[in-house]
Scaffold this motif. Structure first.
Motif, PDB file in Angstrom:
ATOM      1  N   UNK A   1     -22.984  72.487  17.751  1.00  0.00           N
ATOM      2  CA  UNK A   1     -23.877  73.181  18.669  1.00  0.00           C
ATOM      3  C   UNK A   1     -25.253  73.310  18.036  1.00  0.00           C
ATOM      4  N   UNK A   2     -26.290  73.002  18.821  1.00  0.00           N
ATOM      5  CA  UNK A   2     -27.681  73.083  18.396  1.00  0.00           C
ATOM      6  C   UNK A   2     -28.468  73.749  19.512  1.00  0.00           C
ATOM      7  N   UNK A   3     -29.518  74.486  19.186  1.00  0.00           N
ATOM      8  CA  UNK A   3     -30.353  75.079  20.214  1.00  0.00           C
ATOM      9  C   UNK A   3     -31.826  74.814  19.937  1.00  0.00           C
TER      10      UNK A   3
ATOM     11  N   UNK B   1     -24.679  70.627  22.964  1.00  0.00           N
ATOM     12  CA  UNK B   1     -23.583  70.183  22.121  1.00  0.00           C
ATOM     13  C   UNK B   1     -23.867  68.749  21.702  1.00  0.00           C
ATOM     14  N   UNK B   2     -23.405  68.379  20.502  1.00  0.00           N
ATOM     15  CA  UNK B   2     -23.732  67.080  19.934  1.00  0.00           C
ATOM     16  C   UNK B   2     -22.664  66.658  18.940  1.00  0.00           C
TER      17      UNK B   2
ATOM     18  N   UNK C   1     -26.822  66.897  27.724  1.00  0.00           N
ATOM     19  CA  UNK C   1     -28.138  67.005  28.346  1.00  0.00           C
ATOM     20  C   UNK C   1     -28.823  68.335  28.059  1.00  0.00           C
ATOM     21  N   UNK C   2     -28.088  69.322  27.605  1.00  0.00           N
ATOM     22  CA  UNK C   2     -28.616  70.640  27.314  1.00  0.00           C
ATOM     23  C   UNK C   2     -28.500  71.574  28.503  1.00  0.00           C
ATOM     24  N   UNK C   3     -28.360  72.857  28.219  1.00  0.00           N
ATOM     25  CA  UNK C   3     -28.310  73.868  29.268  1.00  0.00           C
ATOM     26  C   UNK C   3     -29.161  75.066  28.867  1.00  0.00           C
ATOM     27  N   UNK C   4     -30.012  75.509  29.772  1.00  0.00           N
ATOM     28  CA  UNK C   4     -30.887  76.653  29.526  1.00  0.00           C
ATOM     29  C   UNK C   4     -30.091  77.941  29.606  1.00  0.00           C
ATOM     30  N   UNK C   5     -30.201  78.776  28.581  1.00  0.00           N
ATOM     31  CA  UNK C   5     -29.601  80.107  28.575  1.00  0.00           C
ATOM     32  C   UNK C   5     -30.711  81.131  28.348  1.00  0.00           C
TER      33      UNK C   5
END
Length: 119
Positions: free
Chosen positions: A37-39, A96-97, A111-115
């Motif tokens: 997990x990366x942000x 996630x990667x 693709x990423x998700x905005x939180x």
């Protein structure tokens, strides 16, 4: 072809728990690689959170270790992120990667998700 897809709520209230799921297709999470997990946020840039290995062993970045839990459901080929006691500073795009063992680089990304953390 390996694909990763994040899912979970886009809005979390302060002090609550952020929970995300990554669904992996095209490759088993139990054979090899580290599932990570990366942000990304404007203030901190790209930040590594942690991973769970193909054998099921988790690892967390020291700066987030006390608030982070990464687990998996092998029957669904999924792994999850839980981040407790969130604040607005945790607002970011979460990815996630797949992390290559020994190489220390990511080769596949979701693709990423905005939180957003807000009341």
């Amino acid at each position: 072809q390996v694909q990763l897809q994040e899912s979970g709520p886009g809005l979390v209230k302060p002090s609550q728990t952020l929970s995300l799921t990554c669904t992996v297709s095209g490759g088993s999470i139990t054979i090899n690689y580290y599932w990570s997990w990366v942000r990304q946020s404007p203030g901190k840039g790209l930040e590594y959170i942690g991973h769970i290995s193909y054998s099921g062993s988790p690892y967390y970045s020291p700066s987030l270790r006390s608030r982070t839990s990464i687990s998996r459901d092998t029957s669904k080929n999924q792994f999850t992120l839980q981040l407790t006691s969130v604040t607005p500073e945790d607002t970011a795009v979460y990815y996630c990667a797949r992390l290559i063992e020994n190489w220390g680089r990511f080769d596949y990304w979701g693709q990423g998700t905005q939180v957003t953390v807000s009341s």
